[in-house]
Design a protein around this motif. Sequence first.
Motif, PDB file in Angstrom:
ATOM      1  N   PHE A 113      -6.720   9.274   0.813  1.00  0.00           N
ATOM      2  CA  PHE A 113      -5.562   9.012   1.669  1.00  0.00           C
ATOM      3  C   PHE A 113      -4.310   9.473   0.930  1.00  0.00           C
ATOM      4  CE2 PHE A 113      -8.779   6.005   2.917  1.00  0.00           C
ATOM      5  CZ  PHE A 113      -8.690   5.952   4.302  1.00  0.00           C
ATOM      6  N   SER A 114      -3.339   9.985   1.672  1.00  0.00           N
ATOM      7  CA  SER A 114      -2.068  10.399   1.095  1.00  0.00           C
ATOM      8  C   SER A 114      -0.966  10.159   2.117  1.00  0.00           C
ATOM      9  CB  SER A 114      -2.099  11.877   0.695  1.00  0.00           C
ATOM     10  OG  SER A 114      -2.364  12.694   1.825  1.00  0.00           O
ATOM     11  N   LEU A 115       0.265  10.113   1.647  1.00  0.00           N
ATOM     12  CA  LEU A 115       1.394   9.929   2.552  1.00  0.00           C
ATOM     13  C   LEU A 115       1.594  11.182   3.394  1.00  0.00           C
ATOM     14  CD1 LEU A 115       4.027   8.277   0.169  1.00  0.00           C
ATOM     15  CD2 LEU A 115       2.492   7.133   1.785  1.00  0.00           C
ATOM     16  N   SER A 116       2.027  10.982   4.609  1.00  0.00           N
ATOM     17  CA  SER A 116       2.327  12.115   5.486  1.00  0.00           C
ATOM     18  C   SER A 116       3.824  12.384   5.466  1.00  0.00           C
ATOM     19  CB  SER A 116       1.889  11.800   6.923  1.00  0.00           C
ATOM     20  OG  SER A 116       2.817  10.919   7.526  1.00  0.00           O
ATOM     21  N   PRO A 117       4.268  13.551   5.909  1.00  0.00           N
ATOM     22  CA  PRO A 117       5.704  13.843   5.927  1.00  0.00           C
ATOM     23  C   PRO A 117       6.513  12.838   6.738  1.00  0.00           C
ATOM     24  CG  PRO A 117       4.449  15.863   6.209  1.00  0.00           C
ATOM     25  CD  PRO A 117       3.455  14.726   6.292  1.00  0.00           C
ATOM     26  N   VAL A 132       0.840  -1.200   0.000  1.00  0.00           N
ATOM     27  CA  VAL A 132       0.000   0.000   0.000  1.00  0.00           C
ATOM     28  C   VAL A 132       0.872   1.246   0.000  1.00  0.00           C
ATOM     29  CG1 VAL A 132      -1.664   1.350   1.329  1.00  0.00           C
ATOM     30  CG2 VAL A 132      -1.987  -1.113   1.071  1.00  0.00           C
ATOM     31  N   LEU A 133       1.919   1.265   0.816  1.00  0.00           N
ATOM     32  CA  LEU A 133       2.823   2.418   0.821  1.00  0.00           C
ATOM     33  C   LEU A 133       3.449   2.611  -0.556  1.00  0.00           C
ATOM     34  CD1 LEU A 133       4.717   2.100   4.227  1.00  0.00           C
ATOM     35  CD2 LEU A 133       3.010   3.810   3.594  1.00  0.00           C
ATOM     36  N   GLY A 134       3.851   1.517  -1.193  1.00  0.00           N
ATOM     37  CA  GLY A 134       4.475   1.596  -2.501  1.00  0.00           C
ATOM     38  C   GLY A 134       3.526   2.014  -3.601  1.00  0.00           C
ATOM     39  N   ALA A 135       2.224   1.928  -3.335  1.00  0.00           N
ATOM     40  CA  ALA A 135       1.238   2.309  -4.351  1.00  0.00           C
ATOM     41  C   ALA A 135       1.167   3.823  -4.538  1.00  0.00           C
ATOM     42  CB  ALA A 135      -0.135   1.764  -3.971  1.00  0.00           C
ATOM     43  N   PHE A 136       1.527   4.569  -3.501  1.00  0.00           N
ATOM     44  CA  PHE A 136       1.539   6.028  -3.608  1.00  0.00           C
ATOM     45  C   PHE A 136       2.758   6.473  -4.414  1.00  0.00           C
ATOM     46  CE2 PHE A 136      -0.912   5.309   0.288  1.00  0.00           C
ATOM     47  CZ  PHE A 136      -1.982   6.167   0.102  1.00  0.00           C
ATOM     48  N   GLY A 137       2.622   7.581  -5.092  1.00  0.00           N
ATOM     49  CA  GLY A 137       3.743   8.092  -5.870  1.00  0.00           C
ATOM     50  C   GLY A 137       3.342   9.326  -6.641  1.00  0.00           C
ATOM     51  N   ASN A 187      -2.480   5.123   9.138  1.00  0.00           N
ATOM     52  CA  ASN A 187      -2.980   6.421   9.581  1.00  0.00           C
ATOM     53  C   ASN A 187      -2.715   6.622  11.073  1.00  0.00           C
ATOM     54  OD1 ASN A 187      -5.831   7.889  10.697  1.00  0.00           O
ATOM     55  ND2 ASN A 187      -4.696   8.941   9.086  1.00  0.00           N
ATOM     56  N   GLN A 188      -2.963   5.593  11.849  1.00  0.00           N
ATOM     57  CA  GLN A 188      -2.742   5.707  13.297  1.00  0.00           C
ATOM     58  C   GLN A 188      -1.260   5.815  13.633  1.00  0.00           C
ATOM     59  OE1 GLN A 188      -4.781   2.691  15.551  1.00  0.00           O
ATOM     60  NE2 GLN A 188      -6.793   3.213  14.716  1.00  0.00           N
ATOM     61  N   LEU A 189      -0.404   5.216  12.795  1.00  0.00           N
ATOM     62  CA  LEU A 189       1.034   5.304  13.023  1.00  0.00           C
ATOM     63  C   LEU A 189       1.625   6.612  12.501  1.00  0.00           C
ATOM     64  CD1 LEU A 189       2.128   1.664  12.104  1.00  0.00           C
ATOM     65  CD2 LEU A 189       2.011   2.678  14.392  1.00  0.00           C
ATOM     66  N   GLY A 190       0.831   7.371  11.757  1.00  0.00           N
ATOM     67  CA  GLY A 190       1.275   8.673  11.278  1.00  0.00           C
ATOM     68  C   GLY A 190       1.935   8.681   9.921  1.00  0.00           C
ATOM     69  N   TYR A 191       1.901   7.553   9.203  1.00  0.00           N
ATOM     70  CA  TYR A 191       2.536   7.504   7.889  1.00  0.00           C
ATOM     71  C   TYR A 191       1.582   7.869   6.758  1.00  0.00           C
ATOM     72  CZ  TYR A 191       6.442   5.192  10.200  1.00  0.00           C
ATOM     73  OH  TYR A 191       7.499   4.913  11.015  1.00  0.00           O
ATOM     74  N   VAL A 192       0.300   7.863   7.042  1.00  0.00           N
ATOM     75  CA  VAL A 192      -0.715   8.191   6.046  1.00  0.00           C
ATOM     76  C   VAL A 192      -1.699   9.176   6.651  1.00  0.00           C
ATOM     77  CG1 VAL A 192      -2.729   7.271   4.820  1.00  0.00           C
ATOM     78  CG2 VAL A 192      -0.549   6.076   4.695  1.00  0.00           C
ATOM     79  N   GLU A 193      -2.124  10.156   5.842  1.00  0.00           N
ATOM     80  CA  GLU A 193      -3.129  11.123   6.273  1.00  0.00           C
ATOM     81  C   GLU A 193      -4.423  10.888   5.512  1.00  0.00           C
ATOM     82  OE1 GLU A 193      -1.188  14.786   5.377  1.00  0.00           O
ATOM     83  OE2 GLU A 193      -0.076  14.842   7.278  1.00  0.00           O
ATOM     84  N   GLN A 194      -5.543  11.191   6.165  1.00  0.00           N
ATOM     85  CA  GLN A 194      -6.848  11.015   5.523  1.00  0.00           C
ATOM     86  C   GLN A 194      -7.568  12.350   5.435  1.00  0.00           C
ATOM     87  OE1 GLN A 194      -9.442   8.157   7.421  1.00  0.00           O
ATOM     88  NE2 GLN A 194     -11.016   8.329   5.827  1.00  0.00           N
ATOM     89  N   ASP A 195      -8.117  12.611   4.261  1.00  0.00           N
ATOM     90  CA  ASP A 195      -8.912  13.815   4.030  1.00  0.00           C
ATOM     91  C   ASP A 195     -10.188  13.375   3.331  1.00  0.00           C
ATOM     92  OD1 ASP A 195      -9.960  16.301   3.631  1.00  0.00           O
ATOM     93  OD2 ASP A 195      -8.493  16.915   2.102  1.00  0.00           O
ATOM     94  N   GLY A 196     -11.239  13.206   4.111  1.00  0.00           N
ATOM     95  CA  GLY A 196     -12.481  12.682   3.545  1.00  0.00           C
ATOM     96  C   GLY A 196     -12.294  11.248   3.109  1.00  0.00           C
ATOM     97  N   ARG A 197     -12.523  10.987   1.817  1.00  0.00           N
ATOM     98  CA  ARG A 197     -12.372   9.639   1.297  1.00  0.00           C
ATOM     99  C   ARG A 197     -10.973   9.388   0.742  1.00  0.00           C
ATOM    100  NH1 ARG A 197     -14.906   8.906  -3.105  1.00  0.00           N
ATOM    101  NH2 ARG A 197     -15.180   6.640  -2.923  1.00  0.00           N
ATOM    102  N   PRO A 222      -0.579  10.635  -5.915  1.00  0.00           N
ATOM    103  CA  PRO A 222      -0.257  11.257  -4.625  1.00  0.00           C
ATOM    104  C   PRO A 222      -1.328  11.012  -3.579  1.00  0.00           C
ATOM    105  CG  PRO A 222      -0.955  12.909  -6.205  1.00  0.00           C
ATOM    106  CD  PRO A 222      -0.788  11.642  -6.971  1.00  0.00           C
ATOM    107  N   SER A 223      -2.563  10.770  -4.018  1.00  0.00           N
ATOM    108  CA  SER A 223      -3.640  10.444  -3.087  1.00  0.00           C
ATOM    109  C   SER A 223      -4.527   9.386  -3.732  1.00  0.00           C
ATOM    110  CB  SER A 223      -4.464  11.685  -2.733  1.00  0.00           C
ATOM    111  OG  SER A 223      -5.144  12.184  -3.872  1.00  0.00           O
ATOM    112  N   MET A 224      -5.157   8.570  -2.897  1.00  0.00           N
ATOM    113  CA  MET A 224      -6.011   7.501  -3.387  1.00  0.00           C
ATOM    114  C   MET A 224      -7.172   7.276  -2.432  1.00  0.00           C
ATOM    115  SD  MET A 224      -3.360   4.535  -4.720  1.00  0.00           S
ATOM    116  CE  MET A 224      -2.434   4.492  -3.177  1.00  0.00           C
ATOM    117  N   THR A 225      -8.280   6.825  -2.991  1.00  0.00           N
ATOM    118  CA  THR A 225      -9.387   6.383  -2.164  1.00  0.00           C
ATOM    119  C   THR A 225      -9.094   4.955  -1.708  1.00  0.00           C
ATOM    120  OG1 THR A 225     -10.604   5.441  -4.017  1.00  0.00           O
ATOM    121  CG2 THR A 225     -11.000   7.777  -3.507  1.00  0.00           C
ATOM    122  N   LEU A 226      -9.893   4.460  -0.813  1.00  0.00           N
ATOM    123  CA  LEU A 226      -9.742   3.084  -0.344  1.00  0.00           C
ATOM    124  C   LEU A 226      -9.819   2.105  -1.516  1.00  0.00           C
ATOM    125  CD1 LEU A 226      -9.710   0.776   1.726  1.00  0.00           C
ATOM    126  CD2 LEU A 226     -12.168   1.128   2.035  1.00  0.00           C
TER     127      LEU A 226
END
Length: 262
Positions: A74-78, A27-32, A62-72, A36-40
């Motif tokens: 998701f994107s990587l966090s700093p 899932v982490l590797g799917a971002f790029g 998300n709970q570990l702080g590696y992904v942020e959620q904005d509505g539906r 930059p952001s994806m729905t579930l």
Amino acid sequence: MSDALPPAKDDREDKEFMTTLAKGLAVLGAFGKQRPSMTLSEAAHVAELSRATARRVLRTLNQLGYVEQDGRSFSLSPRILDLGFAYLSTQSWIDRALPLMRELSERFGESCSAAILQGSDIVYVARVPARRIMSAALSVGSRLPALHTALGRALIGYLDEAEIWRRLNARRIEAYTPQTITDIQALFDRIRDDREQGFSIIDEELERGLRALAVPVLDRSGQAVGAINLSTHSTRTTRSEMREHFLPALNRLAAQVSSLTV
């Protein structure tokens, strides 16, 4: 999806192989850059997971702080940068190479880059840009297909024959320009020849006008830990001039870095 090679079948059958961790990394590797952001649903599709599994993975990240959620979405966090910087901090050769790369770039007025091999790609770990050559802007973390870059061929040549063939067959060979080598046997032969001569040159194989020469950076056991190149435009520097001027300078730089690499 990430271009890294999938785990070998034997790895997946290993009783100690953590499938859950592998799914999280997928899932982490799917971002790029392209995603930059994806729905579930998008994350599940790209990572080839069920929606339920993707939901659990994204919730955990998300709970570990590696992904942020904005509505539906998701994107990587700093915080994901911590993982990348942790790797870079273990590669002391990069810190030693960077000031030497700057000197080389200033001397020739060309871009100087360092990269490592990851699956069928190279990943830039240091870069001193000079004149804009490629249409795409490159920076630390950028990826390019290893088979069609001087940096990549300089590194792949240090793999054993079976692994070279595995990587040649791991992705579809794409013709980026009329000069791109697309025949697998020809690519294999070029990689082996480059290993034998100790450097690799590409001439407009990845992008029109782009020429680059790369040499490997070796550790004390003689294994390639990375590669360093100088890139130029075909209208400025011939292949012969690259061999005559770029190659000795790059070899000296690589030797200085290699002599201190564990």
